[in-house]
Design a protein around this motif. Sequence first.
Motif, PDB file in Angstrom:
ATOM      1  N   ARG A 183       0.867  -1.180   0.000  1.00  0.00           N
ATOM      2  CA  ARG A 183       0.000   0.000   0.000  1.00  0.00           C
ATOM      3  C   ARG A 183       0.900   1.225   0.000  1.00  0.00           C
ATOM      4  NH1 ARG A 183      -4.807   1.508   4.378  1.00  0.00           N
ATOM      5  NH2 ARG A 183      -5.436   3.473   3.395  1.00  0.00           N
ATOM      6  N   MET A 184       0.770   2.045  -1.027  1.00  0.00           N
ATOM      7  CA  MET A 184       1.701   3.150  -1.205  1.00  0.00           C
ATOM      8  C   MET A 184       0.973   4.359  -1.794  1.00  0.00           C
ATOM      9  SD  MET A 184       1.928   3.025  -4.771  1.00  0.00           S
ATOM     10  CE  MET A 184       3.404   3.964  -5.074  1.00  0.00           C
ATOM     11  N   ARG A 185       1.665   5.474  -1.747  1.00  0.00           N
ATOM     12  CA  ARG A 185       1.149   6.713  -2.314  1.00  0.00           C
ATOM     13  C   ARG A 185       2.136   7.194  -3.379  1.00  0.00           C
ATOM     14  NH1 ARG A 185      -2.603  10.094  -0.464  1.00  0.00           N
ATOM     15  NH2 ARG A 185      -2.582   9.053   1.573  1.00  0.00           N
ATOM     16  N   PHE A 186       1.615   7.451  -4.585  1.00  0.00           N
ATOM     17  CA  PHE A 186       2.467   7.894  -5.687  1.00  0.00           C
ATOM     18  C   PHE A 186       3.061   9.268  -5.389  1.00  0.00           C
ATOM     19  CE2 PHE A 186      -0.228   4.860  -8.053  1.00  0.00           C
ATOM     20  CZ  PHE A 186       0.762   4.133  -8.700  1.00  0.00           C
ATOM     21  N   ASP A 187       4.279   9.465  -5.874  1.00  0.00           N
ATOM     22  CA  ASP A 187       4.885  10.792  -5.789  1.00  0.00           C
ATOM     23  C   ASP A 187       4.101  11.773  -6.648  1.00  0.00           C
ATOM     24  OD1 ASP A 187       6.903  10.059  -4.055  1.00  0.00           O
ATOM     25  OD2 ASP A 187       8.333   9.584  -5.659  1.00  0.00           O
ATOM     26  N   ARG A 188       4.136  13.009  -6.249  1.00  0.00           N
ATOM     27  CA  ARG A 188       3.453  14.048  -7.016  1.00  0.00           C
ATOM     28  C   ARG A 188       4.254  14.373  -8.279  1.00  0.00           C
ATOM     29  NH1 ARG A 188      -0.674  16.652  -4.714  1.00  0.00           N
ATOM     30  NH2 ARG A 188      -0.377  18.393  -6.173  1.00  0.00           N
ATOM     31  N   VAL A 189       3.521  14.580  -9.351  1.00  0.00           N
ATOM     32  CA  VAL A 189       4.130  14.964 -10.618  1.00  0.00           C
ATOM     33  C   VAL A 189       4.127  16.484 -10.701  1.00  0.00           C
ATOM     34  CG1 VAL A 189       3.954  14.761 -13.133  1.00  0.00           C
ATOM     35  CG2 VAL A 189       3.349  12.830 -11.681  1.00  0.00           C
ATOM     36  N   SER A 190       5.198  17.037 -11.238  1.00  0.00           N
ATOM     37  CA  SER A 190       5.280  18.484 -11.342  1.00  0.00           C
ATOM     38  C   SER A 190       4.127  19.036 -12.174  1.00  0.00           C
ATOM     39  CB  SER A 190       6.615  18.895 -11.964  1.00  0.00           C
ATOM     40  OG  SER A 190       6.708  18.423 -13.299  1.00  0.00           O
ATOM     41  N   GLU A 191       3.773  20.264 -11.888  1.00  0.00           N
ATOM     42  CA  GLU A 191       2.626  20.890 -12.560  1.00  0.00           C
ATOM     43  C   GLU A 191       2.811  20.908 -14.074  1.00  0.00           C
ATOM     44  OE1 GLU A 191      -1.149  22.629 -12.473  1.00  0.00           O
ATOM     45  OE2 GLU A 191       0.031  21.825 -10.800  1.00  0.00           O
ATOM     46  N   ARG A 192       4.021  21.035 -14.529  1.00  0.00           N
ATOM     47  CA  ARG A 192       4.290  21.109 -15.968  1.00  0.00           C
ATOM     48  C   ARG A 192       3.994  19.805 -16.680  1.00  0.00           C
ATOM     49  NH1 ARG A 192       8.632  20.535 -19.694  1.00  0.00           N
ATOM     50  NH2 ARG A 192       9.787  19.340 -18.149  1.00  0.00           N
ATOM     51  N   LEU A 193       4.075  18.676 -15.959  1.00  0.00           N
ATOM     52  CA  LEU A 193       3.912  17.361 -16.570  1.00  0.00           C
ATOM     53  C   LEU A 193       2.562  16.732 -16.274  1.00  0.00           C
ATOM     54  CD1 LEU A 193       7.449  15.857 -15.843  1.00  0.00           C
ATOM     55  CD2 LEU A 193       6.680  17.087 -17.885  1.00  0.00           C
ATOM     56  N   LEU A 194       1.653  17.467 -15.671  1.00  0.00           N
ATOM     57  CA  LEU A 194       0.348  16.893 -15.373  1.00  0.00           C
ATOM     58  C   LEU A 194      -0.436  16.683 -16.669  1.00  0.00           C
ATOM     59  CD1 LEU A 194      -0.849  18.835 -12.200  1.00  0.00           C
ATOM     60  CD2 LEU A 194      -0.210  16.428 -12.352  1.00  0.00           C
ATOM     61  N   PRO A 195      -1.054  15.519 -16.838  1.00  0.00           N
ATOM     62  CA  PRO A 195      -1.888  15.310 -18.030  1.00  0.00           C
ATOM     63  C   PRO A 195      -3.149  16.152 -17.948  1.00  0.00           C
ATOM     64  CG  PRO A 195      -2.057  13.427 -16.545  1.00  0.00           C
ATOM     65  CD  PRO A 195      -0.993  14.320 -15.974  1.00  0.00           C
ATOM     66  N   ARG A 196      -3.500  16.773 -19.027  1.00  0.00           N
ATOM     67  CA  ARG A 196      -4.722  17.566 -19.073  1.00  0.00           C
ATOM     68  C   ARG A 196      -5.249  17.542 -20.499  1.00  0.00           C
ATOM     69  NH1 ARG A 196      -0.436  20.866 -17.871  1.00  0.00           N
ATOM     70  NH2 ARG A 196       0.237  22.321 -19.511  1.00  0.00           N
ATOM     71  N   ALA A 197      -6.568  17.536 -20.594  1.00  0.00           N
ATOM     72  CA  ALA A 197      -7.202  17.356 -21.898  1.00  0.00           C
ATOM     73  C   ALA A 197      -7.235  18.637 -22.704  1.00  0.00           C
ATOM     74  CB  ALA A 197      -8.628  16.818 -21.721  1.00  0.00           C
ATOM     75  N   SER A 198      -7.405  19.778 -22.038  1.00  0.00           N
ATOM     76  CA  SER A 198      -7.516  21.024 -22.793  1.00  0.00           C
ATOM     77  C   SER A 198      -6.880  22.136 -21.994  1.00  0.00           C
ATOM     78  CB  SER A 198      -8.989  21.329 -23.099  1.00  0.00           C
ATOM     79  OG  SER A 198      -9.743  21.362 -21.896  1.00  0.00           O
ATOM     80  N   LEU A 199      -7.590  23.233 -21.811  1.00  0.00           N
ATOM     81  CA  LEU A 199      -7.063  24.352 -21.068  1.00  0.00           C
ATOM     82  C   LEU A 199      -6.983  24.021 -19.591  1.00  0.00           C
ATOM     83  CD1 LEU A 199      -9.043  27.302 -22.699  1.00  0.00           C
ATOM     84  CD2 LEU A 199      -6.730  26.578 -23.206  1.00  0.00           C
ATOM     85  N   SER A 200      -6.052  24.645 -18.902  1.00  0.00           N
ATOM     86  CA  SER A 200      -5.961  24.476 -17.469  1.00  0.00           C
ATOM     87  C   SER A 200      -7.142  25.164 -16.800  1.00  0.00           C
ATOM     88  CB  SER A 200      -4.652  25.070 -16.939  1.00  0.00           C
ATOM     89  OG  SER A 200      -4.637  26.469 -17.137  1.00  0.00           O
ATOM     90  N   ARG A 201      -7.322  24.883 -15.498  1.00  0.00           N
ATOM     91  CA  ARG A 201      -8.441  25.466 -14.774  1.00  0.00           C
ATOM     92  C   ARG A 201      -8.347  26.986 -14.750  1.00  0.00           C
ATOM     93  NH1 ARG A 201      -9.594  22.936  -9.018  1.00  0.00           N
ATOM     94  NH2 ARG A 201      -9.743  21.155 -10.424  1.00  0.00           N
ATOM     95  N   GLN A 202      -7.131  27.525 -14.552  1.00  0.00           N
ATOM     96  CA  GLN A 202      -6.963  28.966 -14.518  1.00  0.00           C
ATOM     97  C   GLN A 202      -7.272  29.585 -15.871  1.00  0.00           C
ATOM     98  OE1 GLN A 202      -6.441  30.591 -11.756  1.00  0.00           O
ATOM     99  NE2 GLN A 202      -6.485  32.604 -12.755  1.00  0.00           N
ATOM    100  N   GLU A 203      -6.871  28.894 -16.941  1.00  0.00           N
ATOM    101  CA  GLU A 203      -7.151  29.410 -18.277  1.00  0.00           C
ATOM    102  C   GLU A 203      -8.645  29.386 -18.575  1.00  0.00           C
ATOM    103  OE1 GLU A 203      -3.058  28.207 -20.633  1.00  0.00           O
ATOM    104  OE2 GLU A 203      -4.655  26.757 -20.402  1.00  0.00           O
ATOM    105  N   ARG A 204      -9.341  28.356 -18.065  1.00  0.00           N
ATOM    106  CA  ARG A 204     -10.780  28.313 -18.262  1.00  0.00           C
ATOM    107  C   ARG A 204     -11.478  29.434 -17.507  1.00  0.00           C
ATOM    108  NH1 ARG A 204     -10.050  22.563 -17.949  1.00  0.00           N
ATOM    109  NH2 ARG A 204     -10.513  22.604 -15.730  1.00  0.00           N
ATOM    110  N   LYS A 205     -10.961  29.770 -16.303  1.00  0.00           N
ATOM    111  CA  LYS A 205     -11.564  30.852 -15.535  1.00  0.00           C
ATOM    112  C   LYS A 205     -11.369  32.194 -16.226  1.00  0.00           C
ATOM    113  CE  LYS A 205     -11.289  28.805 -10.911  1.00  0.00           C
ATOM    114  NZ  LYS A 205     -10.698  28.946  -9.555  1.00  0.00           N
ATOM    115  N   SER A 206     -10.193  32.392 -16.823  1.00  0.00           N
ATOM    116  CA  SER A 206      -9.896  33.677 -17.446  1.00  0.00           C
ATOM    117  C   SER A 206     -10.497  33.814 -18.832  1.00  0.00           C
ATOM    118  CB  SER A 206      -8.378  33.874 -17.528  1.00  0.00           C
ATOM    119  OG  SER A 206      -7.803  32.849 -18.329  1.00  0.00           O
TER     120      SER A 206
END
Length: 688
Positions: free
Chosen positions: A511-534
């Motif tokens: 039972r383990m917890r994955f290391d966090r991936v840097s924000e730059r390498l996070l998979p995302r389908a389209s715009l980031s949340r901040q970009e969607r807000k703006s």
Amino acid sequence: MTDRKEVGAEATEAERRDTLTRGNRFLGRVVACGGSRATIAAVAEQGETSLTELWSVGRLISISVGTRRVVALASSMRTTDNDWGEASDNTFAIEVELMGEVWNGPDGKPEFSSGISQYPYLGAIAHRIRTADLATIYDTGLSDVCTIGRLTQDETIAATIHIPSMLSKHFAIVGTTGVGKSTAVTLLLHKAIEADPKLRVLILDPHNEFAAAFPDHAVVIETDTLDLPFWLFRLEEFAEVIFRGRPPIPDELDILREAIPEAKRAFRGATDTGNVRRQAEKHNYTADTPVPYRMADLMAAIDERIGKLEGRQEKPHLRSLKTKLFSAINDARFRFMFSTNTITDTIVDVLTRIFRIPGEGRPVTTFQLSGIPSEVVNAVASVLCRMAFEIGLWSSGGIHMLVVCEEAHRYIPADPNLGFFPTRQAIARIAKEGRKYGVSLGIITQRPGELDPTILSQCSTVFAMRLANERDQDIIRSALPNSSASTTSFIASIGNGEAIAFGEAVRVPMRMRFDRVSERLLPRASLSRQERKSADNATVDLATIVGRMRAAGGVSGPDITAFQNSYMAGLGMEQREDSLTFDDAADEFGSAAPLPSYRASMLPRDTGSLASPSMPNATQARFDQIRKQLLSEDGDMAEPPEATPAARPAPAPERATYRPAGQETQRTEISSLRESLIRKPLGGLFNK
């Protein structure tokens, strides 16, 4: 030396016999024991919880048995009287599963074995496990391991896996939506690329989210930049495209099976000369042979069969198949198959680009499937998985390939009646035989219960994240060893980013917890949340959105001018009277909605109308003979009495007259033969 060993043994024994004070490692004593389970009793004095906080479902404890320490996993706990006294002693019982034992080796370092040589006796002391023992349990004993996270029980200990073991026998990541599967896949693939620079990764990405996760290692292939020639498709895969995901009509499928090899031989005959041509004629091409051919030659083969006097019952199928082929060629969504770049023999270029051979510093290919028509996604996935296996097969394992299937239950569902059989067959072949040829498989799904159990059973390493569905939990529970079956009892409540890893890549279920991936390498389908807000809704261009929905947003579709010219030239004339327009075909075959007409850019000539030249003498004679035969077979098809030869107008061409873009397209009057064929039911013609 002997004195030091005796002193160490005395210190260890003294540690075990330490006074039973609060806060030390003592927890309880064994009161029952079986072959794989044991019960431990403990007391919380005066309602204190300082010792009970050390107990938790899913945590490992240690039971002292002589010089060895039996490792046990806490699976459940309860008080003996089902009550808790705030100022009195509370006795409780803990059910544990026996997992193995730890002992000190000749060099004094702890060693772990999953077997148990000495079972706990009644009254044996159970205590909190040592940090050194915990690290030994999860140590794979191999040097080429990589860290992917931290143990949930003790975050000071790294969670490591053996990447070669994970890839050699495939792996799976399962978990419900939102628990971090895509992030875990990103982390594992980055670690795999670091461990094996020769690895080539193909990601079937249905949500277009992994392109952002590999900005420095991936090449993105989407429909606008994809050239996947139609001649690379096998017959069943090509039929999946032509029939738009519906079951193919057997008669039309048989026509394709016979006509495609003819088109391949015609293409070879047109490009080869002399001895090369005679050598090519010796090859027995089939509809599945990955050899280029032209759609013009395929259409010519179909037209040749339509023009024959015999086989009237076959002609409706021939015309229907011809209409489907024209519809697929004219569909802008299929431009990745029927563009001008797919006519020549580009198989080496296609394999080089898709499978990164050589990689040129970018060993990952994210194949974005969202832009491909949903009815043919399975056919495209079948082609990619099949070619990945064949590359590994025919290279004798010289290329290490990893195929990652996101949303795998779409391609290989548990119900054999669902899905596309060639896709299931291609993935199953990788799962069963791929490790022999260096082709690995990665399965990612949120519904393991809907996945083919045969495919899942071939994945020797599994990362099980949170699963809420009981059926999905049963699937994972059945895959775990019996000695750690209770590990899945808490799989429905583990946190985001947490997983239970078991299989070849780890020593024991972890039972383990994955290391966090840097924000730059996070998979995302389209715009980031901040970009969607703006983003401002007023700046959204609905016309562009509608154009993309219609697959026409700035894209003129596949350029088939060369195909049209070669097709008409192959017929010996620029227009045939037995060739139907899309509107004619829709009217004759009873289509609910007429198919779209050609765009001006897709016509044989972009300017001027298509004048009907005179037909060759032999063709005209045959056509007149058929006209007389049909008109004489039924009296009601004869000309009306008032139509005299002197007043009869000149026959007009059957096909519509096309004009350049921007001008109105006019349809000429239908000829008398055309009129008679439409008036008379086709069934009557076929019976005769």
